[in-house]
Design a protein around this motif. Sequence first.
Motif, PDB file in Angstrom:
ATOM      1  N   GLU A   5       0.832  -1.205   0.000  1.00 26.82           N
ATOM      2  CA  GLU A   5       0.000   0.000   0.000  1.00 26.82           C
ATOM      3  C   GLU A   5       0.869   1.258   0.000  1.00 26.82           C
ATOM      4  O   GLU A   5       0.579   2.231  -0.724  1.00 26.82           O
ATOM      5  CB  GLU A   5      -0.935   0.003   1.215  1.00 26.82           C
ATOM      6  N   VAL A   6       1.945   1.246   0.783  1.00 23.65           N
ATOM      7  CA  VAL A   6       2.856   2.393   0.830  1.00 23.65           C
ATOM      8  C   VAL A   6       3.484   2.621  -0.532  1.00 23.65           C
ATOM      9  O   VAL A   6       3.577   3.760  -1.021  1.00 23.65           O
ATOM     10  CB  VAL A   6       3.943   2.167   1.906  1.00 23.65           C
ATOM     11  N   ALA A   7       3.915   1.544  -1.176  1.00 21.45           N
ATOM     12  CA  ALA A   7       4.558   1.670  -2.486  1.00 21.45           C
ATOM     13  C   ALA A   7       3.594   2.224  -3.526  1.00 21.45           C
ATOM     14  O   ALA A   7       3.939   3.143  -4.292  1.00 21.45           O
ATOM     15  CB  ALA A   7       5.087   0.306  -2.924  1.00 21.45           C
ATOM     16  N   ARG A   8       2.397   1.707  -3.558  1.00 16.60           N
ATOM     17  CA  ARG A   8       1.427   2.165  -4.564  1.00 16.60           C
ATOM     18  C   ARG A   8       0.998   3.601  -4.301  1.00 16.60           C
ATOM     19  O   ARG A   8       0.797   4.372  -5.249  1.00 16.60           O
ATOM     20  CB  ARG A   8       0.226   1.224  -4.576  1.00 16.60           C
ATOM     21  N   ALA A   9       0.876   3.976  -3.038  1.00 18.49           N
ATOM     22  CA  ALA A   9       0.503   5.354  -2.715  1.00 18.49           C
ATOM     23  C   ALA A   9       1.559   6.335  -3.192  1.00 18.49           C
ATOM     24  O   ALA A   9       1.235   7.492  -3.521  1.00 18.49           O
ATOM     25  CB  ALA A   9       0.291   5.496  -1.210  1.00 18.49           C
ATOM     26  N   ALA A  10       2.803   5.901  -3.259  1.00 24.14           N
ATOM     27  CA  ALA A  10       3.894   6.765  -3.718  1.00 24.14           C
ATOM     28  C   ALA A  10       4.069   6.726  -5.235  1.00 24.14           C
ATOM     29  O   ALA A  10       4.955   7.392  -5.769  1.00 24.14           O
ATOM     30  CB  ALA A  10       5.195   6.359  -3.040  1.00 24.14           C
ATOM     31  N   GLY A  11       3.239   5.940  -5.930  1.00 23.39           N
ATOM     32  CA  GLY A  11       3.322   5.869  -7.381  1.00 23.39           C
ATOM     33  C   GLY A  11       4.315   4.847  -7.911  1.00 23.39           C
ATOM     34  O   GLY A  11       4.608   4.832  -9.110  1.00 23.39           O
ATOM     35  N   ALA A  12       4.830   3.983  -7.032  1.00 28.33           N
ATOM     36  CA  ALA A  12       5.774   2.954  -7.468  1.00 28.33           C
ATOM     37  C   ALA A  12       5.027   1.775  -8.078  1.00 28.33           C
ATOM     38  O   ALA A  12       3.858   1.521  -7.754  1.00 28.33           O
ATOM     39  CB  ALA A  12       6.620   2.475  -6.300  1.00 28.33           C
ATOM     40  N   ARG A  13       5.701   1.074  -8.976  1.00 29.66           N
ATOM     41  CA  ARG A  13       5.170  -0.185  -9.500  1.00 29.66           C
ATOM     42  C   ARG A  13       5.575  -1.307  -8.562  1.00 29.66           C
ATOM     43  O   ARG A  13       6.738  -1.402  -8.166  1.00 29.66           O
ATOM     44  CB  ARG A  13       5.711  -0.449 -10.910  1.00 29.66           C
ATOM     45  N   VAL A  14       4.642  -2.133  -8.169  1.00 30.16           N
ATOM     46  CA  VAL A  14       4.912  -3.222  -7.231  1.00 30.16           C
ATOM     47  C   VAL A  14       4.982  -4.543  -7.988  1.00 30.16           C
ATOM     48  O   VAL A  14       4.086  -4.864  -8.775  1.00 30.16           O
ATOM     49  CB  VAL A  14       3.831  -3.307  -6.135  1.00 30.16           C
ATOM     50  N   VAL A  15       6.060  -5.270  -7.776  1.00 35.99           N
ATOM     51  CA  VAL A  15       6.161  -6.640  -8.268  1.00 35.99           C
ATOM     52  C   VAL A  15       6.373  -7.541  -7.064  1.00 35.99           C
ATOM     53  O   VAL A  15       6.908  -7.110  -6.035  1.00 35.99           O
ATOM     54  CB  VAL A  15       7.291  -6.821  -9.306  1.00 35.99           C
ATOM     55  N   SER A  16       5.954  -8.781  -7.181  1.00 37.74           N
ATOM     56  CA  SER A  16       5.995  -9.695  -6.046  1.00 37.74           C
ATOM     57  C   SER A  16       7.006 -10.806  -6.283  1.00 37.74           C
ATOM     58  O   SER A  16       7.048 -11.400  -7.367  1.00 37.74           O
ATOM     59  CB  SER A  16       4.608 -10.292  -5.809  1.00 37.74           C
ATOM     60  N   GLU A  17       7.823 -11.063  -5.263  1.00 38.45           N
ATOM     61  CA  GLU A  17       8.715 -12.227  -5.248  1.00 38.45           C
ATOM     62  C   GLU A  17       8.456 -12.950  -3.929  1.00 38.45           C
ATOM     63  O   GLU A  17       9.027 -12.603  -2.892  1.00 38.45           O
ATOM     64  CB  GLU A  17      10.176 -11.804  -5.375  1.00 38.45           C
ATOM     65  N   PRO A  18       7.569 -13.956  -3.951  1.00 40.44           N
ATOM     66  CA  PRO A  18       7.197 -14.613  -2.689  1.00 40.44           C
ATOM     67  C   PRO A  18       8.303 -15.460  -2.091  1.00 40.44           C
ATOM     68  O   PRO A  18       8.273 -15.738  -0.884  1.00 40.44           O
ATOM     69  CB  PRO A  18       5.989 -15.473  -3.081  1.00 40.44           C
ATOM     70  N   ARG A  19       9.280 -15.876  -2.898  1.00 39.74           N
ATOM     71  CA  ARG A  19      10.388 -16.665  -2.354  1.00 39.74           C
ATOM     72  C   ARG A  19      11.315 -15.733  -1.584  1.00 39.74           C
ATOM     73  O   ARG A  19      11.865 -14.794  -2.145  1.00 39.74           O
ATOM     74  CB  ARG A  19      11.170 -17.367  -3.461  1.00 39.74           C
ATOM     75  N   ARG A  20      11.483 -15.990  -0.290  1.00 34.77           N
ATOM     76  CA  ARG A  20      12.281 -15.112   0.540  1.00 34.77           C
ATOM     77  C   ARG A  20      13.748 -15.151   0.110  1.00 34.77           C
ATOM     78  O   ARG A  20      14.279 -16.177  -0.295  1.00 34.77           O
ATOM     79  CB  ARG A  20      12.149 -15.520   2.002  1.00 34.77           C
ATOM     80  N   GLY A  21      14.391 -14.008   0.213  1.00 39.74           N
ATOM     81  CA  GLY A  21      15.806 -13.901  -0.117  1.00 39.74           C
ATOM     82  C   GLY A  21      16.059 -12.624  -0.883  1.00 39.74           C
ATOM     83  O   GLY A  21      15.371 -12.335  -1.876  1.00 39.74           O
ATOM     84  N   VAL A  22      17.060 -11.842  -0.425  1.00 39.76           N
ATOM     85  CA  VAL A  22      17.282 -10.532  -1.033  1.00 39.76           C
ATOM     86  C   VAL A  22      17.808 -10.651  -2.459  1.00 39.76           C
ATOM     87  O   VAL A  22      17.486  -9.815  -3.316  1.00 39.76           O
ATOM     88  CB  VAL A  22      18.223  -9.685  -0.149  1.00 39.76           C
ATOM     89  N   LEU A  23      18.596 -11.677  -2.769  1.00 40.86           N
ATOM     90  CA  LEU A  23      19.062 -11.844  -4.143  1.00 40.86           C
ATOM     91  C   LEU A  23      17.891 -12.133  -5.066  1.00 40.86           C
ATOM     92  O   LEU A  23      17.802 -11.579  -6.177  1.00 40.86           O
ATOM     93  CB  LEU A  23      20.097 -12.966  -4.225  1.00 40.86           C
ATOM     94  N   ARG A  24      16.977 -12.984  -4.630  1.00 42.20           N
ATOM     95  CA  ARG A  24      15.799 -13.289  -5.449  1.00 42.20           C
ATOM     96  C   ARG A  24      14.950 -12.040  -5.658  1.00 42.20           C
ATOM     97  O   ARG A  24      14.450 -11.794  -6.770  1.00 42.20           O
ATOM     98  CB  ARG A  24      14.978 -14.383  -4.772  1.00 42.20           C
ATOM     99  N   ALA A  25      14.770 -11.251  -4.601  1.00 40.96           N
ATOM    100  CA  ALA A  25      13.959 -10.031  -4.719  1.00 40.96           C
ATOM    101  C   ALA A  25      14.618  -9.036  -5.668  1.00 40.96           C
ATOM    102  O   ALA A  25      13.948  -8.425  -6.511  1.00 40.96           O
ATOM    103  CB  ALA A  25      13.754  -9.413  -3.345  1.00 40.96           C
TER     104      ALA A  25
END
Length: 261
Positions: free
Chosen positions: A47-67
């Motif tokens: 919600e915070v990202a969309r309110a700021a006008g960012a595009r949100v993509v989802s990476e459900p697999r945890r891990g910063v490299l994957r994200a």
Amino acid sequence: MSRISVVVPSYNDARMLEVCLSALAAQTRAPDEIIVVDNGSTDDTVEVARAAGARVVSEPRRGVLRATACGFDAAVGDIIGRLDADSRPGPEWTARLEELFSTDPTLDAVTGTGAFYGRGPVWHFVGRYLYLGGYFLFMSAAMGHRPVFGSSFALRRSAWLDVRTRIHLDDPRMHDDLDISFALGPDMGVAYDPALTVLVSARPFDTFSGFLRRASWGFHVVAVNWSDIGWLRRLWLSAQGQRRRRARRRVIARSASASLP
């Protein structure tokens, strides 16, 4: 002018993300797109990202490299910047990226460093000069070139497409900046620019166990990448590659001089 995408992975960091996105909204050269990668958050990150006008993509697999990889894959820019949710870039951050990449066609990646906020001045000193100073010193020796720093770096899209084939996405213990740094080819140009320094949270020092976990992951990344290409061979390849890059820069400089009236 190059298109600039900025990727911000986030896991339950909505309040810090809010500040980061506000800093991006205040850039003198606005990013062409901002991508927030939701890495399975249970707070109001999306919600915070969309309110700021960012595009949100989802990476459900945890891990910063994957994200990070998910966000880089989704980006459309010629230059892909990378910030953490707790990063606070200065107003010239994206403008400086554009300037650096436009003036040096042999540059493939550029990194800044961090100055810490939160906790106290002793930890700010330890974080900047021992923690990050040690990171750049040790990892430069480990890979033969300067590493990028995850809270403030950028790649050309062409460099990402090349690096993408060599990172270890199946390993959840990978630090994204370190694995990407090791994957940068020996001919690739990596530069450090202090103008890209961002404020970052001192939370890595909140608990000793958390700090040890981060450090152990760093040594894990080194061990995995040295098993792919040994240390001495990596140093030799890097030295050869940088000589070839310097030769390319001389050719480009001569061509630019010859084209002047």
